[in-house]
Design an enzyme around this catalytic site. Structure first.
Site, PDB file in Angstrom:
ATOM      1  N   GLY A   9      20.118  21.317  35.020  1.00 55.87           N
ATOM      2  CA  GLY A   9      20.062  22.079  33.780  1.00 55.87           C
ATOM      3  C   GLY A   9      21.335  22.006  32.959  1.00 55.87           C
ATOM      4  N   ASN A  10      22.483  21.819  33.655  1.00 59.09           N
ATOM      5  CA  ASN A  10      23.757  21.757  32.936  1.00 59.09           C
ATOM      6  C   ASN A  10      23.853  20.519  32.041  1.00 59.09           C
ATOM      7  OD1 ASN A  10      24.014  20.365  35.685  1.00 59.09           O
ATOM      8  ND2 ASN A  10      25.796  19.575  34.614  1.00 59.09           N
ATOM      9  N   LYS A 122      11.050  31.006  40.678  1.00 61.15           N
ATOM     10  CA  LYS A 122      11.671  30.021  39.786  1.00 61.15           C
ATOM     11  C   LYS A 122      12.180  30.700  38.518  1.00 61.15           C
ATOM     12  CE  LYS A 122      12.693  25.869  38.220  1.00 61.15           C
ATOM     13  NZ  LYS A 122      13.778  25.083  38.815  1.00 61.15           N
ATOM     14  N   LYS A 206      12.125  20.854  39.943  1.00 63.12           N
ATOM     15  CA  LYS A 206      12.358  19.483  39.482  1.00 63.12           C
ATOM     16  C   LYS A 206      12.946  18.593  40.568  1.00 63.12           C
ATOM     17  CE  LYS A 206      16.943  18.927  37.829  1.00 63.12           C
ATOM     18  NZ  LYS A 206      17.268  19.990  38.764  1.00 63.12           N
ATOM     19  N   LYS A 264      18.305  21.244  46.123  1.00 70.53           N
ATOM     20  CA  LYS A 264      18.828  19.874  46.056  1.00 70.53           C
ATOM     21  C   LYS A 264      19.067  19.314  47.457  1.00 70.53           C
ATOM     22  CE  LYS A 264      20.994  20.352  41.505  1.00 70.53           C
ATOM     23  NZ  LYS A 264      20.159  21.518  41.163  1.00 70.53           N
TER      24      LYS A 264
END
Length: 309
Positions: A9-10, A122, A206, A264
């Protein structure tokens, strides 16, 4: 190599930045610069998050007719197009003109019985102070939870089962196309009791969706680009240290934050275990070094013992 890069997102919007097109464009320019460097001599597939963007579209829809909100699958498709357009345009300004780029709206199947539907986790949309968050949640019948020192809306995040557009993605890669696909985890869809495909109110993680994409494309390397240079043990303590290389069995022994590094790490371990290939987590501005193996955290079954920076 065939490389799948999942942009955190960053890469699109840093925490606390305004949800404006200008802010997103500025961040995507930075991401495109890093991505263009590793596109040379490699097949490249790009995925991205969409949490803030899909949440903003939900708020915009609420300003129109609160009782007729657009569902999350439609909002997910809208963000795939919007973000993909920006990435495609900025990448197109950097790669050779003869290198094709395409954004492909991607539907991803989920299971209607997934337990995530009864436990929303989420985060999407902007951040709020606690009092404001509770009021927004009450006004819209949304579930709100703490996210760090702020509050955000949470929605179900079921596991991805199948990527419907996997064949056209393969065809595009055969033509040396840079493909932007499965944005925001893909558009969440499922089959109803009559086996008709329909959208569902959810946002797929994602990193896990990108892992499935990388696996089904037989990617050589799956990278999750974030704002951290590596996965850290004892994060934010005097003893913290970054992991350089590790095998999935050893990495699975440690716990990481569910709202940030946890998904992740899980995705990296899953990819390494199921494919025998390499997954990596690291900083967006170090993509070239990550590909070369000199930066980031690398997860591989071929790594005998964990090494740290």
């Amino acid at each position: 190599m065939r490389i799948v890069v999942a942009l955190g997102g960053n890469a699109l919007l840093k925490r606390g930045e305004p949800l404006t097109a200008q802010a997103q464009r500025a961040n995507i320019k930075i991401a495109a610069s890093a991505l263009a460097k590793i596109a040379v001599g490699n097949e490249l597939i790009i995925t991205h998050g969409n949490g803030p963007q899909v949440g903003l579209l939900a708020l915009q829809g609420n300003a129109y007719k609160p009782k007729e909100l657009y569902p999350l699958d439609v909002l997910g498709a809208e963000t795939e197009g919007m973000i993909g357009y920006m990435i495609e345009q900025e990448m197109g300004n950097l790669v050779p003109a003869e290198r094709p780029l395409v954004t492909l709206l991607t539907m991803v199947e989920v299971d209607s019985q997934d337990p995530a539907f009864s436990n929303p986790t989420k985060f999407i949309g902007p951040v709020y102070d606690e009092a404001e968050a509770k009021q927004v949640g009450q006004d819209n019948a949304w579930t709100m939870k703490p996210d760090g020192d702020k509050w955000r809306r949470v929605v179900p995040s079921p596991l991805p089962k199948r990527i419907f557009e996997i064949r056209p993605i393969r065809w595009l890669l055969e033509k040396n196309t840079i493909v932007i696909a499965s944005g925001g985890g893909g558009i969440p869809t499922l089959f109803d009791k009559d086996h008709r495909l329909q959208g569902v109110e959810a946002v797929i993680d994602k990193d896990l969706s990108s892992e499935l994409l990388a696996r089904e494309l037989d990617a050589d390397l799956y990278i999750m680009a974030t704002d951290a240079p590596a996965v850290f043990l004892d994060w934010n303590s005097p003893k913290q240290k970054g992991i350089k290389a590790v095998n999935p069995t050893d990495l699975a022994q440690y716990e990481f934050a569910a709202g940030s590094m946890g998904p992740k790490v899980n995705a990296a371990c899953q990819f390494a275990e199921k494919t025998g290939k390499r997954a990596a987590i690291g900083a967006l501005d170090a993509l070239e070094e990550i590909v070369a193996g000199t930066a980031g955290t690398h997860v591989s079954q071929q790594t005998p013992t964990m090494t740290c920076y």
